[in-house]
Enzyme design. Structure first.
Site, PDB file in Angstrom:
ATOM      1  N   PRO A 205      15.288  12.441   0.119  1.00 40.37           N
ATOM      2  CA  PRO A 205      15.520  11.966  -1.154  1.00 40.37           C
ATOM      3  C   PRO A 205      16.663  12.745  -1.818  1.00 40.37           C
ATOM      4  O   PRO A 205      16.656  14.136  -1.372  1.00 40.37           O
ATOM      5  CB  PRO A 205      14.153  11.792  -2.115  1.00 40.37           C
ATOM      6  CG  PRO A 205      13.163  11.735  -0.878  1.00 40.37           C
ATOM      7  CD  PRO A 205      13.881  12.540   0.164  1.00 40.37           C
ATOM      8  N   GLY A 209      16.912  19.531  -1.198  1.00 41.58           N
ATOM      9  CA  GLY A 209      17.383  20.774  -0.530  1.00 41.58           C
ATOM     10  C   GLY A 209      18.103  20.681   0.805  1.00 41.58           C
ATOM     11  O   GLY A 209      18.154  21.451   1.482  1.00 41.58           O
ATOM     12  N   LYS A 210      18.648  19.521   0.998  1.00 40.50           N
ATOM     13  CA  LYS A 210      19.484  19.196   2.378  1.00 40.50           C
ATOM     14  C   LYS A 210      20.851  20.091   2.045  1.00 40.50           C
ATOM     15  O   LYS A 210      21.130  20.841   3.074  1.00 40.50           O
ATOM     16  CB  LYS A 210      20.038  17.750   2.197  1.00 40.50           C
ATOM     17  CG  LYS A 210      18.871  16.777   2.317  1.00 40.50           C
ATOM     18  CD  LYS A 210      19.025  15.258   2.720  1.00 40.50           C
ATOM     19  CE  LYS A 210      20.058  14.735   1.514  1.00 40.50           C
ATOM     20  NZ  LYS A 210      19.035  14.762   0.115  1.00 40.50           N
ATOM     21  N   THR A 211      21.532  19.865   1.104  1.00 39.14           N
ATOM     22  CA  THR A 211      22.738  20.913   1.000  1.00 39.14           C
ATOM     23  C   THR A 211      22.422  22.385   0.824  1.00 39.14           C
ATOM     24  O   THR A 211      23.185  23.198   1.475  1.00 39.14           O
ATOM     25  CB  THR A 211      23.591  20.398  -0.219  1.00 39.14           C
ATOM     26  OG1 THR A 211      23.723  18.993  -0.402  1.00 39.14           O
ATOM     27  CG2 THR A 211      24.903  21.406  -0.421  1.00 39.14           C
ATOM     28  N   GLU A 427      -2.053   3.446 -26.375  1.00 40.56           N
ATOM     29  CA  GLU A 427      -2.249   4.502 -25.603  1.00 40.56           C
ATOM     30  C   GLU A 427      -3.641   4.504 -25.370  1.00 40.56           C
ATOM     31  O   GLU A 427      -4.107   5.120 -24.120  1.00 40.56           O
ATOM     32  CB  GLU A 427      -1.528   5.927 -26.261  1.00 40.56           C
ATOM     33  CG  GLU A 427      -0.135   5.431 -26.367  1.00 40.56           C
ATOM     34  CD  GLU A 427       0.683   5.116 -25.089  1.00 40.56           C
ATOM     35  OE1 GLU A 427       0.126   5.423 -23.932  1.00 40.56           O
ATOM     36  OE2 GLU A 427       1.719   4.344 -25.258  1.00 40.56           O
TER      37      GLU A 427
END
Length: 619
Positions: A205, A209-211, A427
């Protein structure tokens, strides 16, 4: 390359000389055209004698009456007469019947006329000169560099990001650590017959932290690192993308062993021949060239391709196979331990007070990615600075979590007592049904302070096990529908059906979506059985084929609608029964919300323990 640069310089110098010659010729032409021609001068006394002798019948006077032009009887150039300041001149000319003409007054000087006539040509020449300089600047012309790769090359670690800065994704980090180790110590692997992997595809997603992993690889690897985005391959001109792919791999082969990182590879690697109209031909040709370079007739020994995407479902199958991408590394949302490590990394450089517990923050933020946690601590620091504090306290962290999840508070909005009471009961209905449902997420906090587009919010703490596994039971989904209906039912019980508002619109949409997925995707229908119904078609322009028609009959569609209705009715009755059986608790909770605007889990638990509670029946 030297010959190309030399030829470019030669043609550039020739162009400059040609421009200079054109400007000189234009100036000379204008100067020569404006030069006065030589004329025969007639003395003033001879001029007067000829006027009195009726030999001159016309005179052309200058505007300042300092010169006069007299026609030449032989038909040549007119005589030029320099006139003194003689007040009787006009009377003499008039008395002798001479026709007098006066030249119009003009303020243009010679150089002003020259400048005005040359302004437009010079402007055009200057513009042409600048265009030529821009086109011919650099090592080669833009036309020659158009098909060149735009990859950024790093021969030495320059990102200042290492694997020590990457936390929470240990498995993915291990995979890439092996890649870097393979490049540094290839003999240790080749000694037992291992081959270097050709490609590693990072899937996950956004914000996980891929880059960042790729930057860490660039910081750790002692080999050249080429980085480029998938969108930089494709241009509006045919063949440019494929040319850039070829140039990228030519540079990489010259620098092997090396690493090539392609970010957002789905921009160029989507399925071929898919989508409306058969796809994008230029992008598909670029993909074909990329497939050939990665694993074609010619090898690319020593080049490791690392690519990142958050849309692996749209990638072409030929791109995903082993031999091109040998490894697919899933960079998923971090678990509790991973979130705690990420918080420790992003807490560096921030002044935290002693009451800030990163362990509690990690437990309260299931589903957060690394980017979310970084943004969370940054928002906390901003809130602390806005409040003129020297440290970040737990209050700022809690407010930042609420801000990230639901938007900023709208404290300036004025709420009437009736509206505040209605929101409080709404609520309280959500919270009370959720708290009394068996096997459901615990209530974390209830608030009637408007945030974003919501008039009030009830936070639940999702189960870490459910979040990580993605497995939800039938009873949990039924409880989820009942909790979503709790607010609407509380309004009906307290204010009557005629006073029900539109505040539950999102809740109703969630209930309908969950019920239909239970029937058509999860096989949780007694009448239809464990059958998945309906094709899950992708978007037309997202690299998928056009969605097909439904794969079930009209009778089955009617049965699906009946089953959805039955599930919703069951959830409605369960939630209503809970609220009616615990009406006293509902009123107390709503009163506390009206008074305090926010109720936390401890306060809710205190209300439940101090009153007789009747739990919800099993579904």
């Amino acid at each position: 390359m030297y010959r190309v640069n030399k030829n470019n310089k030669k043609w550039r110098n020739a162009g400059l000389y040609a421009l200079l010659l054109i400007v000189v010729l234009a100036l000379a032409s204008a100067f020569l055209d404006r030069q006065p021609q030589s004329r025969e001068v007639l003395t003033y006394s001879d001029f007067i004698h000829q006027v009195e002798g009726n030999k001159i019948d016309r005179v052309n006077l200058s505007a300042d009456r300092t010169q006069a032009q007299v026609p030449n009887p032989s038909g040549g150039q007119p005589f030029l007469v320099n006139l003194p300041n003689d007040p009787d001149l006009i009377n003499i000319l008039t008395k002798n019947g001479v026709d007098i003409a006066v030249q119009p007054q003009t303020d243009d000087s010679f150089w002003l006329r020259v400048a005005s006539s040359l302004f437009l040509p010079i402007l055009l020449l200057v513009g042409l000169f600048l265009l030529l300089r821009r086109a011919q600047s650099g090592p080669g012309s833009q036309a020659m560099n158009f098909g060149k790769s735009k990859a950024r090359v790093q021969m030495e670690p320059q990102t200042q990001v290492t694997f020590g800065d990457v936390a929470g994704i240990e498995q993915a980090k291990l995979e890439l650590t092996e890649v870097v180790d393979f490049l540094k110590n290839a003999d240790r692997f080749t000694a037992i017959g291992a081959k270097i992997p050709k490609g590693v595809l990072l899937v996950g997603p956004p914000g996980t932290g891929k880059t960042l992993l790729a930057k860490a690889v660039a910081g750790e690897a002692g080999v050249p690192f080429f980085s480029i985005s998938g969108s930089e391959f494709v241009e509006m001109f045919v063949g440019v993308g494929a040319s850039r792919v070829r140039d990228l791999f030519e540079q990489a082969k010259a620098s092997a062993p090396c690493i090539v990182f392609i970010d957002e590879i789905d921009a160029v690697g989507r399925q071929r021949g898919a989508g409306l109209g058969g796809g994008n031909d230029e992008r598909e040709q670029t993909l074909n060239q990329l497939l050939t370079e990665m694993d074609g007739f010619e090898g690319n020994t020593g080049i490791i391709i690392i690519a990142a995407t958050n849309r692996p479902d749209v990638l072409d199958s030929a791109l995903m196979r082993p031999g091109r991408f040998d490894r697919q590394v899933v960079v998923d949302r971090p678990d509790y331990a991973g979130r705690k490590e990420i918080l420790n990394v992003h807490a560096r450089g921030k002044t935290l007070s002693k009451d800030v517990d990163l362990d509690k923050i990690a437990r309260r933020t299931p589903g957060f990615t690394g980017a979310d946690l970084s943004n969370l601590l940054n928002e906390s620091a901003i809130l602390a600075a806005r409040r003129n504090l020297t440290e970040i306290s737990m209050d700022e962290v809690n407010d930042a979590i609420d801000r990230v999840l639901a938007g900023p508070e709208k404290k300036n909005r004025v709420m009437s007592e009736k509206r505040k009471t209605l929101v409080a009961y709404h609520e309280a209905g959500h919270a009370l049904v959720g708290a009394l449902m068996p096997d459901y997420d615990p209530v974390q906090k209830i608030s009637i302070i408007p945030r974003g587009r919501a008039g009030g919010l009830t936070w639940f703490t999702p189960s870490e096990d459910r979040m990580e596994s993605g497995l939800y039971s039938r009873s949990y989904l039924q409880n989820q529908m009942a909790v979503a209906l709790g607010g609407r039912i509380a309004e009906e019980i307290i204010f009557g059906e005629e006073e029900v508002t539109t505040g539950a619109s999102n809740d109703l949409q969630q209930v309908a979506r969950v019920a239909r997925q239970m029937i058509t995707r999860f096989g949780m229908s007694d009448r239809l059985g464990p059958v998945a119904l309906g094709r899950q078609g992708g978007g037309v322009f997202m690299g998928r084929d056009i969605a097909s028609d439904r794969d079930f009959s009209d009778d089955t569609a009617a049965t699906i609608d009946e089953e959805v209705r039955q599930l919703v009715d069951q959830a409605y009755q369960r939630a209503k029964e809970v609220l009616l059986n615990n009406r006293i608790i509902l009123d107390k909770l709503a009163e506390m919300l009206v008074e305090k605007e926010t109720v936390d889990s401890d306060e809710l638990q205190e209300i439940l323990t101090s009153n007789e509670v009747r739990m919800a029946a099993l579904a």
